[in-house]
Design a protein around this motif. Structure first.
Motif, PDB file in Angstrom:
ATOM      1  N   ALA A   1       3.787 -12.757  -3.152  1.00 14.50           N
ATOM      2  CA  ALA A   1       3.111 -13.432  -2.530  1.00 14.50           C
ATOM      3  C   ALA A   1       2.885 -15.144  -3.082  1.00 14.50           C
ATOM      4  O   ALA A   1       3.465 -16.024  -2.377  1.00 14.50           O
ATOM      5  N   VAL A   2       2.623 -15.132  -4.382  1.00 20.46           N
ATOM      6  CA  VAL A   2       2.456 -16.422  -4.956  1.00 20.46           C
ATOM      7  C   VAL A   2       3.890 -17.058  -5.009  1.00 20.46           C
ATOM      8  O   VAL A   2       3.933 -18.301  -4.807  1.00 20.46           O
ATOM      9  N   LEU A   3       4.839 -16.379  -5.713  1.00 20.08           N
ATOM     10  CA  LEU A   3       6.214 -17.066  -5.779  1.00 20.08           C
ATOM     11  C   LEU A   3       6.781 -17.420  -4.496  1.00 20.08           C
ATOM     12  O   LEU A   3       7.198 -18.639  -4.311  1.00 20.08           O
ATOM     13  N   PHE A   4       6.563 -16.250  -3.494  1.00 22.29           N
ATOM     14  CA  PHE A   4       6.919 -16.766  -2.105  1.00 22.29           C
ATOM     15  C   PHE A   4       6.397 -17.968  -1.438  1.00 22.29           C
ATOM     16  O   PHE A   4       7.250 -19.046  -0.979  1.00 22.29           O
ATOM     17  N   THR A   5       5.137 -18.211  -1.546  1.00 21.28           N
ATOM     18  CA  THR A   5       4.581 -19.198  -0.897  1.00 21.28           C
ATOM     19  C   THR A   5       4.796 -20.485  -1.737  1.00 21.28           C
ATOM     20  O   THR A   5       5.156 -21.526  -1.134  1.00 21.28           O
ATOM     21  N   SER A   6       4.968 -20.403  -3.019  1.00 21.78           N
ATOM     22  CA  SER A   6       5.088 -21.729  -3.905  1.00 21.78           C
ATOM     23  C   SER A   6       6.650 -22.273  -3.651  1.00 21.78           C
ATOM     24  O   SER A   6       6.650 -23.391  -3.254  1.00 21.78           O
ATOM     25  N   GLY A   7       7.530 -21.326  -3.308  1.00 21.55           N
ATOM     26  CA  GLY A   7       8.883 -21.612  -2.888  1.00 21.55           C
ATOM     27  C   GLY A   7       9.005 -22.198  -1.785  1.00 21.55           C
ATOM     28  O   GLY A   7       9.572 -23.356  -1.387  1.00 21.55           O
ATOM     29  N   SER A   8       8.375 -21.689  -0.995  1.00 24.66           N
ATOM     30  CA  SER A   8       8.348 -22.164   0.500  1.00 24.66           C
ATOM     31  C   SER A   8       7.919 -23.460   0.789  1.00 24.66           C
ATOM     32  O   SER A   8       8.213 -24.437   1.403  1.00 24.66           O
ATOM     33  N   VAL A   9       6.482 -23.666   0.115  1.00 21.43           N
ATOM     34  CA  VAL A   9       5.679 -24.898   0.188  1.00 21.43           C
ATOM     35  C   VAL A   9       6.677 -25.960  -0.453  1.00 21.43           C
ATOM     36  O   VAL A   9       6.711 -27.002   0.119  1.00 21.43           O
ATOM     37  N   SER A  10       7.172 -25.609  -1.523  1.00 25.79           N
ATOM     38  CA  SER A  10       8.059 -26.634  -2.224  1.00 25.79           C
ATOM     39  C   SER A  10       9.106 -27.164  -1.570  1.00 25.79           C
ATOM     40  O   SER A  10       9.553 -28.261  -1.259  1.00 25.79           O
ATOM     41  N   ARG A  11       9.748 -26.311  -0.832  1.00 24.70           N
ATOM     42  CA  ARG A  11      10.853 -26.572   0.004  1.00 24.70           C
ATOM     43  C   ARG A  11      10.523 -27.588   1.276  1.00 24.70           C
ATOM     44  O   ARG A  11      11.162 -28.638   1.698  1.00 24.70           O
ATOM     45  N   ARG A  12       9.271 -26.975   1.904  1.00 27.76           N
ATOM     46  CA  ARG A  12       8.823 -28.022   2.851  1.00 27.76           C
ATOM     47  C   ARG A  12       8.574 -29.169   2.485  1.00 27.76           C
ATOM     48  O   ARG A  12       8.660 -30.383   3.311  1.00 27.76           O
ATOM     49  N   MET A  13       7.777 -29.250   1.442  1.00 26.26           N
ATOM     50  CA  MET A  13       7.302 -30.715   0.927  1.00 26.26           C
ATOM     51  C   MET A  13       8.716 -31.575   0.693  1.00 26.26           C
ATOM     52  O   MET A  13       8.594 -32.662   0.841  1.00 26.26           O
ATOM     53  N   SER A  14       9.698 -30.984  -0.056  1.00 30.18           N
ATOM     54  CA  SER A  14      10.852 -31.677  -0.385  1.00 30.18           C
ATOM     55  C   SER A  14      11.563 -32.228   0.865  1.00 30.18           C
ATOM     56  O   SER A  14      11.902 -33.409   1.181  1.00 30.18           O
TER      57      SER A  14
END
Length: 139
Positions: A102-115
């Motif tokens: 859950a942490v990795l999925f959330t981190s990756g999703s948020v990073s893509r959205r912020m980018s």
């Protein structure tokens, strides 16, 4: 390295992080399924090696008899076959796996959205700068 190349590389890393998160969540789901299988399905136990007529046992969670708490002293062969510690261990193993997923999925999703948001903001700034430059030339 130009900012667009760095941004694409950043998004690639974020996608890989998110993929690892999905993979770990799938593993956690398999562990939950295994635990459910251990607790909810009936099973058979051999009284001796190569028993032709094994004892049929109720599922651990849905039993109405004392099979899960009382054992071989009463002639119950089901007691030792599927013990609670195995199911609890599988369930316990699934917790850190699912949290990490859950942490990795959330981190990756948020990073893509912020980018993507940062790219959109750069594009809006570029458009605003071009408008200001055209307005300054028109005066």
């Amino acid at each position: 390295m130009r900012s667009s190349e760095y941004d694409l590389d950043f998004r690639d890393r974020a996608s890989r992080t998110r993929a690892w998160g999905v993979g770990l969540l799938v593993v956690a789901g398999l562990l939950w399924s295994w635990c459910t299988l251990l607790l909810l399905t009936p099973y058979e136990v051999d009284r001796k090696p190569d028993d032709r007529y094994p004892v049929e046992c109720e599922s651990r969670l849905m039993t109405e008899r004392g099979t899960s708490n009382e054992g071989l002293g009463r002639g119950d062969y089901c007691q030792n076959e599927r013990d609670w510690p195995e199911a609890v261990a599988v369930l316990g193993l699934s917790v850190p796996v699912s949290v990490a997923g859950a942490v990795l999925f959330t981190s990756g999703s948020v990073s893509r959205r912020m980018s993507a948001h940062a790219e959109a903001m750069r594009e809006l700034d570029r458009i605003a700068d071009e408008r200001e430059a055209r307005a300054a030339r028109a005066r």
